[in-house]
Design a protein around this motif. Sequence first.
Motif, PDB file in Angstrom:
ATOM      1  N   ILE A   5     -16.790 -58.797   9.651  1.00 27.84           N
ATOM      2  CA  ILE A   5     -17.504 -57.905  10.583  1.00 27.84           C
ATOM      3  C   ILE A   5     -17.611 -56.510   9.979  1.00 27.84           C
ATOM      4  O   ILE A   5     -18.663 -55.884  10.043  1.00 27.84           O
ATOM      5  N   LEU A   6     -16.528 -56.030   9.382  1.00 28.09           N
ATOM      6  CA  LEU A   6     -16.540 -54.711   8.753  1.00 28.09           C
ATOM      7  C   LEU A   6     -17.565 -54.664   7.620  1.00 28.09           C
ATOM      8  O   LEU A   6     -18.335 -53.699   7.495  1.00 28.09           O
ATOM      9  N   LEU A   7     -17.621 -55.706   6.813  1.00 25.21           N
ATOM     10  CA  LEU A   7     -18.599 -55.780   5.720  1.00 25.21           C
ATOM     11  C   LEU A   7     -20.022 -55.793   6.271  1.00 25.21           C
ATOM     12  O   LEU A   7     -20.908 -55.101   5.754  1.00 25.21           O
ATOM     13  N   LEU A   8     -20.245 -56.527   7.343  1.00 26.75           N
ATOM     14  CA  LEU A   8     -21.563 -56.578   7.977  1.00 26.75           C
ATOM     15  C   LEU A   8     -21.965 -55.204   8.507  1.00 26.75           C
ATOM     16  O   LEU A   8     -23.109 -54.770   8.339  1.00 26.75           O
ATOM     17  N   ILE A   9     -21.046 -54.498   9.109  1.00 20.91           N
ATOM     18  CA  ILE A   9     -21.321 -53.149   9.629  1.00 20.91           C
ATOM     19  C   ILE A   9     -21.649 -52.201   8.482  1.00 20.91           C
ATOM     20  O   ILE A   9     -22.607 -51.430   8.549  1.00 20.91           O
ATOM     21  N   ILE A  10     -20.902 -52.262   7.412  1.00 21.41           N
ATOM     22  CA  ILE A  10     -21.134 -51.394   6.258  1.00 21.41           C
ATOM     23  C   ILE A  10     -22.501 -51.677   5.648  1.00 21.41           C
ATOM     24  O   ILE A  10     -23.264 -50.750   5.333  1.00 21.41           O
ATOM     25  N   LEU A  11     -22.851 -52.939   5.476  1.00 16.78           N
ATOM     26  CA  LEU A  11     -24.158 -53.288   4.923  1.00 16.78           C
ATOM     27  C   LEU A  11     -25.289 -52.834   5.841  1.00 16.78           C
ATOM     28  O   LEU A  11     -26.316 -52.333   5.376  1.00 16.78           O
ATOM     29  N   THR A  12     -25.101 -53.001   7.147  1.00 14.78           N
ATOM     30  CA  THR A  12     -26.123 -52.555   8.098  1.00 14.78           C
ATOM     31  C   THR A  12     -26.303 -51.044   8.014  1.00 14.78           C
ATOM     32  O   THR A  12     -27.435 -50.543   8.005  1.00 14.78           O
ATOM     33  N   MET A  13     -25.215 -50.313   7.946  1.00 15.56           N
ATOM     34  CA  MET A  13     -25.288 -48.851   7.828  1.00 15.56           C
ATOM     35  C   MET A  13     -25.991 -48.442   6.538  1.00 15.56           C
ATOM     36  O   MET A  13     -26.801 -47.510   6.533  1.00 15.56           O
ATOM     37  N   ALA A  14     -25.717 -49.129   5.453  1.00 12.07           N
ATOM     38  CA  ALA A  14     -26.362 -48.810   4.172  1.00 12.07           C
ATOM     39  C   ALA A  14     -27.866 -48.994   4.265  1.00 12.07           C
ATOM     40  O   ALA A  14     -28.643 -48.163   3.785  1.00 12.07           O
ATOM     41  N   VAL A  15     -28.301 -50.081   4.893  1.00 13.06           N
ATOM     42  CA  VAL A  15     -29.730 -50.336   5.045  1.00 13.06           C
ATOM     43  C   VAL A  15     -30.367 -49.290   5.950  1.00 13.06           C
ATOM     44  O   VAL A  15     -31.434 -48.760   5.663  1.00 13.06           O
ATOM     45  N   VAL A  16     -29.706 -48.949   7.046  1.00 12.38           N
ATOM     46  CA  VAL A  16     -30.246 -47.960   7.985  1.00 12.38           C
ATOM     47  C   VAL A  16     -30.356 -46.591   7.324  1.00 12.38           C
ATOM     48  O   VAL A  16     -31.359 -45.891   7.477  1.00 12.38           O
ATOM     49  N   LEU A  17     -29.343 -46.195   6.589  1.00 12.42           N
ATOM     50  CA  LEU A  17     -29.335 -44.866   5.967  1.00 12.42           C
ATOM     51  C   LEU A  17     -30.330 -44.735   4.828  1.00 12.42           C
ATOM     52  O   LEU A  17     -30.913 -43.686   4.609  1.00 12.42           O
ATOM     53  N   THR A  18     -30.549 -45.799   4.068  1.00 15.42           N
ATOM     54  CA  THR A  18     -31.463 -45.715   2.928  1.00 15.42           C
ATOM     55  C   THR A  18     -32.880 -46.119   3.278  1.00 15.42           C
ATOM     56  O   THR A  18     -33.798 -45.866   2.509  1.00 15.42           O
ATOM     57  N   GLY A  19     -33.072 -46.741   4.397  1.00 15.95           N
ATOM     58  CA  GLY A  19     -34.410 -47.188   4.788  1.00 15.95           C
ATOM     59  C   GLY A  19     -34.691 -48.551   4.214  1.00 15.95           C
ATOM     60  O   GLY A  19     -33.936 -49.098   3.420  1.00 15.95           O
ATOM     61  N   CYS A  20     -35.796 -49.098   4.612  1.00 20.08           N
ATOM     62  CA  CYS A  20     -36.156 -50.450   4.170  1.00 20.08           C
ATOM     63  C   CYS A  20     -37.391 -50.400   3.299  1.00 20.08           C
ATOM     64  O   CYS A  20     -38.400 -51.033   3.587  1.00 20.08           O
ATOM     65  N   GLY A  21     -37.372 -49.636   2.258  1.00 22.56           N
ATOM     66  CA  GLY A  21     -38.554 -49.525   1.399  1.00 22.56           C
ATOM     67  C   GLY A  21     -39.601 -48.694   2.104  1.00 22.56           C
ATOM     68  O   GLY A  21     -39.318 -47.678   2.689  1.00 22.56           O
ATOM     69  N   GLY A  22     -40.846 -49.125   2.038  1.00 18.31           N
ATOM     70  CA  GLY A  22     -41.902 -48.431   2.760  1.00 18.31           C
ATOM     71  C   GLY A  22     -42.507 -47.318   1.940  1.00 18.31           C
ATOM     72  O   GLY A  22     -42.642 -47.411   0.738  1.00 18.31           O
ATOM     73  N   SER A  23     -42.877 -46.239   2.604  1.00 16.70           N
ATOM     74  CA  SER A  23     -43.634 -45.174   1.960  1.00 16.70           C
ATOM     75  C   SER A  23     -42.783 -44.325   1.018  1.00 16.70           C
ATOM     76  O   SER A  23     -41.586 -44.169   1.214  1.00 16.70           O
ATOM     77  N   GLU A  24     -43.445 -43.770   0.019  1.00 16.63           N
ATOM     78  CA  GLU A  24     -42.800 -42.862  -0.913  1.00 16.63           C
ATOM     79  C   GLU A  24     -42.600 -41.515  -0.251  1.00 16.63           C
ATOM     80  O   GLU A  24     -43.440 -41.054   0.492  1.00 16.63           O
ATOM     81  N   LYS A  25     -41.486 -40.867  -0.538  1.00 17.08           N
ATOM     82  CA  LYS A  25     -41.218 -39.556   0.022  1.00 17.08           C
ATOM     83  C   LYS A  25     -41.160 -38.484  -1.055  1.00 17.08           C
ATOM     84  O   LYS A  25     -41.418 -37.345  -0.785  1.00 17.08           O
ATOM     85  N   GLY A  26     -40.786 -38.835  -2.256  1.00 16.18           N
ATOM     86  CA  GLY A  26     -40.634 -37.828  -3.294  1.00 16.18           C
ATOM     87  C   GLY A  26     -39.301 -37.116  -3.145  1.00 16.18           C
ATOM     88  O   GLY A  26     -38.415 -37.552  -2.434  1.00 16.18           O
ATOM     89  N   ASP A  27     -39.173 -35.997  -3.816  1.00 16.93           N
ATOM     90  CA  ASP A  27     -37.938 -35.220  -3.817  1.00 16.93           C
ATOM     91  C   ASP A  27     -37.980 -34.208  -2.686  1.00 16.93           C
ATOM     92  O   ASP A  27     -38.709 -33.215  -2.744  1.00 16.93           O
ATOM     93  N   SER A  28     -37.191 -34.432  -1.651  1.00 15.86           N
ATOM     94  CA  SER A  28     -37.238 -33.589  -0.451  1.00 15.86           C
ATOM     95  C   SER A  28     -36.749 -32.160  -0.704  1.00 15.86           C
ATOM     96  O   SER A  28     -37.010 -31.280   0.115  1.00 15.86           O
ATOM     97  N   ARG A  29     -36.097 -31.906  -1.837  1.00 16.99           N
ATOM     98  CA  ARG A  29     -35.685 -30.534  -2.146  1.00 16.99           C
ATOM     99  C   ARG A  29     -36.892 -29.615  -2.282  1.00 16.99           C
ATOM    100  O   ARG A  29     -36.763 -28.396  -2.162  1.00 16.99           O
ATOM    101  N   PHE A  30     -38.062 -30.180  -2.524  1.00 14.43           N
ATOM    102  CA  PHE A  30     -39.259 -29.379  -2.752  1.00 14.43           C
ATOM    103  C   PHE A  30     -40.261 -29.467  -1.604  1.00 14.43           C
ATOM    104  O   PHE A  30     -41.423 -29.115  -1.761  1.00 14.43           O
ATOM    105  N   ASP A  31     -39.801 -29.901  -0.441  1.00  9.57           N
ATOM    106  CA  ASP A  31     -40.677 -29.959   0.726  1.00  9.57           C
ATOM    107  C   ASP A  31     -41.230 -28.579   1.090  1.00  9.57           C
ATOM    108  O   ASP A  31     -42.341 -28.458   1.585  1.00  9.57           O
ATOM    109  N   TYR A  32     -40.465 -27.528   0.816  1.00 13.81           N
ATOM    110  CA  TYR A  32     -40.939 -26.174   1.119  1.00 13.81           C
ATOM    111  C   TYR A  32     -42.173 -25.822   0.288  1.00 13.81           C
ATOM    112  O   TYR A  32     -43.066 -25.112   0.761  1.00 13.81           O
ATOM    113  N   ILE A  33     -42.261 -26.332  -0.925  1.00 15.80           N
ATOM    114  CA  ILE A  33     -43.437 -26.084  -1.763  1.00 15.80           C
ATOM    115  C   ILE A  33     -44.639 -26.849  -1.220  1.00 15.80           C
ATOM    116  O   ILE A  33     -45.748 -26.317  -1.172  1.00 15.80           O
TER     117      ILE A  33
END
Length: 148
Positions: A5-33
């Motif tokens: 269960i702990l492993l399942l929770i950790i894997l779910t959190m990893a997927v949620v935090l990193t996203g599931c692929g999809g659109s490109e975002k680029g380097d967010s440090r330069f969003d101000y530019i």
Amino acid sequence: MKKGILLLIILTMAVVLTGCGGSEKGDSRFDYIIKELNTAVDESIERNGGVSIVTIEGRLEQNISSARIVACGDKEFTKDVELKETSYTRNLNGYDGSIGYSSTAMTDKANINYCLVYAINARGYLNVTVKYDKDNKPVFSIPVVLNG
């Protein structure tokens, strides 16, 4: 059972935090530019009725921006491009696309799909994607760092 269960929770959190692929975002440090570039586009349209690289640069300079457009062209700028210019140029060693004139109106017909942008504060270069909205207004997005 608890480890499973702990492993399942950790894997779910990893997927949620990193996203599931999809659109490109680029380097967010330069969003101000990206925000500065898009604001310059809006101001150029408001004051000039259109957009060109020259009018965007003019707005960036007036607003004491932290970015400068070095070149805009039809193909993506990569790490193969000689990164030494800090103002607009039509000649970049290592670029295999066509660079537009700074006075070219930025519309979807101008074939300007990417801009090489110099981030003054970071002393870095970004490949920035240019797309066009339904009103044919250029929209800057997805900054990719080329030297850093």
